[in-house]
Design an enzyme around this catalytic site. Structure first.
Site, PDB file in Angstrom:
ATOM      1  N   HIS A  95      -7.266  -5.953  -0.960  1.00 22.73           N
ATOM      2  CA  HIS A  95      -6.057  -5.133  -0.726  1.00 22.73           C
ATOM      3  C   HIS A  95      -5.302  -6.065   0.419  1.00 22.73           C
ATOM      4  O   HIS A  95      -5.461  -5.701   1.509  1.00 22.73           O
ATOM      5  CB  HIS A  95      -6.402  -3.875  -0.162  1.00 22.73           C
ATOM      6  CG  HIS A  95      -5.370  -2.818  -0.003  1.00 22.73           C
ATOM      7  ND1 HIS A  95      -4.606  -2.437  -1.294  1.00 22.73           N
ATOM      8  CD2 HIS A  95      -5.018  -2.098   0.851  1.00 22.73           C
ATOM      9  CE1 HIS A  95      -3.440  -1.490  -0.915  1.00 22.73           C
ATOM     10  NE2 HIS A  95      -3.696  -1.167   0.369  1.00 22.73           N
ATOM     11  N   SER A 103       0.762  -1.119   0.135  1.00 23.54           N
ATOM     12  CA  SER A 103       0.078  -0.058  -0.071  1.00 23.54           C
ATOM     13  C   SER A 103       0.852   1.389  -0.007  1.00 23.54           C
ATOM     14  O   SER A 103       1.626   1.577  -0.953  1.00 23.54           O
ATOM     15  CB  SER A 103      -1.083   0.013   1.092  1.00 23.54           C
ATOM     16  OG  SER A 103      -1.849   0.859   1.096  1.00 23.54           O
ATOM     17  N   ASP A 146      -8.707  -5.298  -5.837  1.00 25.80           N
ATOM     18  CA  ASP A 146      -8.283  -4.456  -4.887  1.00 25.80           C
ATOM     19  C   ASP A 146      -9.254  -3.252  -5.173  1.00 25.80           C
ATOM     20  O   ASP A 146      -8.944  -2.595  -6.321  1.00 25.80           O
ATOM     21  CB  ASP A 146      -7.063  -4.224  -5.110  1.00 25.80           C
ATOM     22  CG  ASP A 146      -6.450  -3.344  -3.947  1.00 25.80           C
ATOM     23  OD1 ASP A 146      -7.070  -2.428  -3.232  1.00 25.80           O
ATOM     24  OD2 ASP A 146      -5.055  -3.282  -3.552  1.00 25.80           O
TER      25      ASP A 146
END
Length: 657
Positions: A343, A206, A312
């Site tokens: 994610h 991320s 995601d």
């Protein structure tokens, strides 16, 4: 294979260390010396011969040569370091695995939200995640960097901008003797990194992986490889899709959430710049250009092992797709894993394969071992929960952009999808309904509903694979001065997929743990196991794209629309690798607001689609010939939707990268 499951470890005993002394004496020599002694090639992998409990644990504050908080002195960022003591005692230098993050104190890292901890003297005790436990015994240092404005660092977080990137780049420079490091946040005692080879591999999920992308795009010397997991490649594309807002907040809100408490007061000027430079009207400004790493992909020297969840909905796969294509155009060595998760870190959906693969990747690029990993298949793709395939290159050879076209069907809004343009004057209509989204549209694909226009193939006679990024070009006439558009690709047919819309985004967290590497009572290296969270569905939305029609001419400047005037706009759909099986149908749906995924426009327009001037470019393996073979049949023969179609709802708009 992973090391066997165990209870949290306590430090190694003196007797155990003595038993390993002879082995360590031989293995502490450089790889070339080991090879000479053994009369063979360099070992295929690094071995866990260093003690974890005796490892050097320290913090160095690195001067990043920026004064982000305007206090009159350059900022220093905290780099928490753990490295093998025995290597240092014998003068052997080690490479570095680095994770630079803003989350070490506010939010934590990993599936269990681990945070850094320190002893009474401020020395680091717990290093989040498994990198330290696994790699330090194998002869690596692990460096976890607090981005400026977070945890124990000076300065201000600037959401992907110069300060974020320089926070990590400066540490790489320090590891290579090009920057100044200090033993304290404000002191003058300089510290060098004489223990480092200067070879650095950046990794992170991320935001952390985003920083790795940004640092690689500077071309900094010493960065040998990056492993971005679910990472952003352009911050504009995180917050907007061609002018359509994807979230109900901007970078200033994220900065406020993650910066350290003491930074709230000193960073107000930076916050104002984030507000002023990122207007919520969707215009692409200079602020966003600074935070676009794709345009600098030609500077990347490092190899890239990219990992992304194809479902995601936080950091969409548009980020992976455009970064991958730019790297490929510049000849960067690459590898990719694409999962069916949202994610999620691969440690939490394919742990037993992921850790050994990452180990070999770092061994090759940071230690120089010729273990052949760069010659293995480039891509691993998850086809169904825990079922994977590989490709020598990605997208596969023979993949070609293929133009498909919608046409009117027997009912309004229920059309067909083929290769022949619709006759001139053929249209479809829908009215934006901000309460509905892709699940509602897909569930009613064979019904004439007012909020969408759907187009499907006949049931396929052969599997049809899409691998890469798609585009949909629409010519539409709005009834109001503003409009948002959505386009989605749907696999119509039953399947078992990962439940990406649930809280675990495709995984279930179990109670028992497995351990990776070595540990202490304060940092065990043991993590909860996970399993696939499966869901049976009757359709799967596998690629999406959105746009604000007012930005039809340019992302830089949106304009009010003239009701009744036609406009042409291209929607960029997220990269994917999906096989629509024989017997299923491929669908293209065009609609307005995709509820839960984009913000609605200021008005509620009715839109008329000119089907003759509308098309989709799909990355089909086998190209147009494959499409024509797959749709060849005696007629359209579209199957009606199930009486109670099952799909997945979409998560809310609130996310943090």
């Amino acid at each position: 294979m992973p090391e066997r499951a165990r209870k949290p470890r306590i430090p190694w005993t003196t007797s155990l260390l003595a038993a390993l002394a002879a082995l360590m004496a031989a293995l502490l020599a450089p790889p070339a010396a080991q090879a000479a002694a053994a009369g063979s090639k360099a070992p295929p992998e690094s071995r866990p011969v260093y003690s974890y409990d005796r490892a050097v644990r320290e913090t160095v504050w690195v001067d990043i040569k920026l004064d982000g908080d305007g206090d009159g002195r350059t900022d220093r960022v905290a780099a928490d370091i753990i490295r093998p003591r025995e290597a240092a005692e014998r003068g052997r230098k080690v490479p570095v695995v680095m994770d630079a993050s803003p989350y070490y104190s506010c939010c934590g890292r990993g599936n269990e939200s681990q945070k850094k901890t320190y002893d009474a003297q401020g020395k680091p005790v717990q290093f989040p995640l498994y990198y330290d436990n696994y790699f330090v015994p194998r002869g690596y240092a692990v460096v976890l960097v607090d981005l400026a404005g977070t945890n124990r660092s000076d300065g201000c977080i600037d959401i992907g901008g110069r300060s974020d990137i320089q926070s990590a780049k400066a540490v790489i420079d320090w590891l290579n003797g090009r920057a100044r490091g200090y033993s304290s946040r404000t002191g003058k005692h300089a510290v060098s990194a004489g223990w480092s080879t200067g070879a650095v591999g950046m990794i992170g999920k991320s935001y952390d992986g985003t920083v790795a992308n940004g640092v690689a795009a500077t071309g900094v010397k010493g960065l040998k490889t990056i492993v971005p997991i679910g990472a952003i490649s352009s911050w504009y594309d995180y917050y907007f899709a061609k002018g359509a807002a994807l979230y109900d907040g901007g970078p200033d809100g994220l900065a406020n959430d993650i910066e350290s408490p003491e930074a709230h007061g000193r960073c107000q000027a930076v916050q104002r710049k984030l507000v002023e430079g990122a207007p919520r009207n969707g215009d692409r400004t200079a602020l966003w250009d600074e935070r676009d790493y794709v345009k600098d992909a030609h500077k990347v020297r490092a190899s890239v092992f990219a990992v992304h969840g194809m479902q995601d909905l936080n950091v969409r796969t548009k980020h992976f797709g455009q970064w991958w294509d730019a790297l490929a155009a510049n000849g960067v060595e690459r590898k990719v894993w694409l999962s069916q998760t949202g994610h999620v870190d691969p440690f939490d959906y394919r742990r037993d394969t992921w850790v050994p693969t990452l180990h070999r990747w770092f061994d090759h690029y940071l230690l120089g071992y010729d273990n052949g990993i760069e010659r293995e298949p480039m891509a691993d793709v998850e086809r169904a929960p825990d079922q994977w395939s590989t490709d020598r290159v990605w997208p596969p050879r023979g993949t070609a952009a293929t133009t498909v076209r919608p046409a009117a069907g027997p009912q309004p809004g229920v059309g067909t999808l083929g290769t022949t343009p619709a006759p001139r004057g053929t249209t479809a209509e829908f009215t934006d309904d901000r309460t509905l989204g892709e699940s509602d549209w897909s569930a009613h694909i064979d019904q004439s509903t007012p909020a969408k226009a759907g187009f499907t193939t006949a049931p396929l006679t052969r599997d049809l694979r899409l691998a890469g990024s798609s585009k949909v070009s629409l010519t539409v006439t709005p009834s109001t001065a503003s409009a948002h558009l959505s386009a989605v690709l749907v696999d119509l047919g039953p399947a078992t997929i990962r439940n990406y819309a649930a809280s675990g985004e495709g995984i279930l967290t179990l109670a028992d743990r497995t351990c990776w590497g070595s540990g202490t009572t304060a940092d065990t290296g043991c993590f909860k196991r996970t399993a696939a969270d499966k869901q049976n569905v009757d359709y799967t939305v596998f690629s999406r794209g959105w746009a604000d029609l007012g930005h039809y001419a340019s992302a830089s400047h949106g304009t009010p629309l003239t009701p009744g005037k036609p406009y042409t706009v291209t929607l960029d759909l997220a990269a994917t690798d999906h096989v629509v099986p024989a017997g299923h149908r491929l669908a293209l749906i065009v609609a307005g607001t995709d509820a839960g995924l984009i913000e609605p426009a200021a008005t509620t327009p009715k839109l008329t689609v000119d089907l003759h001037r509308t098309s989709a470019s799909l990355p089909l393996v086998g190209g147009k010939a494959a499409f024509e073979r797959a749709v060849r049949s005696g007629g359209h023969g579209g199957r009606p939707a199930p009486a109670t179609p099952r799909g997945l709802p979409v998560p809310s708009l609130t996310h943090r990268p």
